[in-house]
Design an enzyme around this catalytic site. Sequence first.
Site, PDB file in Angstrom:
ATOM      1  N   THR A   1       0.852  -1.187   0.000  1.00 35.85           N
ATOM      2  CA  THR A   1       0.000   0.000   0.000  1.00 35.85           C
ATOM      3  C   THR A   1       0.885   1.233   0.000  1.00 35.85           C
ATOM      4  O   THR A   1       1.744   1.377   0.882  1.00 35.85           O
ATOM      5  CB  THR A   1      -0.902   0.028   1.250  1.00 35.85           C
ATOM      6  OG1 THR A   1      -1.659  -1.181   1.309  1.00 35.85           O
ATOM      7  CG2 THR A   1      -1.843   1.217   1.214  1.00 35.85           C
TER       8      THR A   1
ATOM      9  N   ARG B   1       2.421   4.522   0.983  1.00 39.65           N
ATOM     10  CA  ARG B   1       2.293   5.221   2.266  1.00 39.65           C
ATOM     11  C   ARG B   1       3.286   6.362   2.367  1.00 39.65           C
ATOM     12  O   ARG B   1       4.246   6.442   1.594  1.00 39.65           O
ATOM     13  CB  ARG B   1       2.463   4.247   3.431  1.00 39.65           C
ATOM     14  CG  ARG B   1       3.811   3.543   3.497  1.00 39.65           C
ATOM     15  CD  ARG B   1       3.816   2.525   4.629  1.00 39.65           C
ATOM     16  NE  ARG B   1       5.078   1.797   4.734  1.00 39.65           N
ATOM     17  CZ  ARG B   1       6.116   2.188   5.476  1.00 39.65           C
ATOM     18  NH1 ARG B   1       6.043   3.316   6.185  1.00 39.65           N
ATOM     19  NH2 ARG B   1       7.226   1.458   5.535  1.00 39.65           N
TER      20      ARG B   1
ATOM     21  N   ASP C   1      -6.289   0.169   0.586  1.00 42.39           N
ATOM     22  CA  ASP C   1      -6.681  -0.260   1.918  1.00 42.39           C
ATOM     23  C   ASP C   1      -8.184  -0.024   2.094  1.00 42.39           C
ATOM     24  O   ASP C   1      -8.723   0.958   1.600  1.00 42.39           O
ATOM     25  CB  ASP C   1      -5.899   0.527   2.974  1.00 42.39           C
ATOM     26  CG  ASP C   1      -6.031  -0.071   4.361  1.00 42.39           C
ATOM     27  OD1 ASP C   1      -7.133   0.020   4.955  1.00 42.39           O
ATOM     28  OD2 ASP C   1      -5.037  -0.626   4.865  1.00 42.39           O
TER      29      ASP C   1
ATOM     30  N   GLY D   1      -6.404  -4.806   3.837  1.00 43.69           N
ATOM     31  CA  GLY D   1      -6.675  -4.025   5.037  1.00 43.69           C
ATOM     32  C   GLY D   1      -7.565  -4.737   6.032  1.00 43.69           C
ATOM     33  O   GLY D   1      -7.992  -5.879   5.826  1.00 43.69           O
TER      34      GLY D   1
ATOM     35  N   GLU E   1     -12.385 -12.986   4.019  1.00 48.20           N
ATOM     36  CA  GLU E   1     -11.281 -13.264   4.946  1.00 48.20           C
ATOM     37  C   GLU E   1     -11.787 -13.546   6.355  1.00 48.20           C
ATOM     38  O   GLU E   1     -11.220 -14.373   7.081  1.00 48.20           O
ATOM     39  CB  GLU E   1     -10.317 -12.078   4.947  1.00 48.20           C
ATOM     40  CG  GLU E   1      -8.990 -12.324   5.577  1.00 48.20           C
ATOM     41  CD  GLU E   1      -8.026 -11.164   5.360  1.00 48.20           C
ATOM     42  OE1 GLU E   1      -6.860 -11.309   5.769  1.00 48.20           O
ATOM     43  OE2 GLU E   1      -8.413 -10.132   4.793  1.00 48.20           O
TER      44      GLU E   1
END
Length: 350
Positions: A107, A109, A146, A176, A207
């Site tokens: 991701t 960042r 995310d 995420g 998930e």
Amino acid sequence: MEISHDFTKSLPKIELHAHLTGSITRDCLHDIWLAESEEHLDQVLEDPLEVLKVDRWFPDLFQSFFPLFTSYIYKLVSTIPSLIYSTNAVLTDFSADGVCYLELRTTPRISPYFTKEQYIKTVLDCISRHNKSQDAMHTYLILSIDRRDTAAEAASTIDLAIRHQDRGIVAVDLCGNPSHPLDIDMLHHEFSRAKAAGLKLTLHFAETPQSSSRAELEGLLAVDPDRLGHAIHVPEDIKDFLAARSIGLELCLSCNVLAGLTTGGYNEHHFWEWYLRRGKVVVMLCTDDVGVFMSPQSNEYHLAAKHFDLKAENLLDMCDAASTMIFGGQDEKARIKQKIAIFRTNRDVS
């Protein structure tokens, strides 16, 4: 014949679900921590060797696992030198484990020392240097949105992926904390932009029970993903739908067991249910976060052999099948197929 660790390490493996930050080992993080401690006497972060205990379990995914990244690893790997050091170490570790093709995901960042663009360009620079320095393992990058991202943040990630696509970004991902609600309409818009630009799409899917409502699963499938990760809490009719699509499934044994995403240990892992559908779906063994769960891909193959009585031929066939699901293009598929054919002949796996 019992499958040995040496055999699974020698397999020409394809790793398609590996998070960059989660793949940094505790020893690598310890090196960074020591360097940072020498530079900053006010260092307040605990030693990674204490934080990342061997055989650590994560009984509460939301209170112990995800904060490990936002409150610890991101703070430790927050400079360009530490990002370069850790990315290079991750690439070296996967190659040393016998991986011949790797798709890392991360991701974008920011930190006090880099922007999202600088972060991605640095990671791509490391991958490029590693790819040029050897031919044993080729690596590509996937950028992750995310679940917490705002519309502007998600758009920024897609912009970065499109802008640097020619440098080896092959797909976008949804990842995420699965307890965070999704803006399906926003994701549809951004994923459609990515696919229109020629990028592939992989999603963390079913998930946890919180992220497995019918509305979410059907909404995510409506964006026409190319692969799915985890696929734990999937209703039977959606399993049939995925089988009809011959979709690729990125399954992670150790992550799911140690993070409590599945119950019953390795023997009860949903890998077996999906494996029985092989030929209709493509089952791929992956690591997810090898730095946290301390199980390299060779060990994931060994665990599958041990708990599901798989033979050498079964393991190599999984590598072969995984090669059909890579995002790196036809030349890469041909390269991997050749490696697998040579391995099959040399090791007499039949």
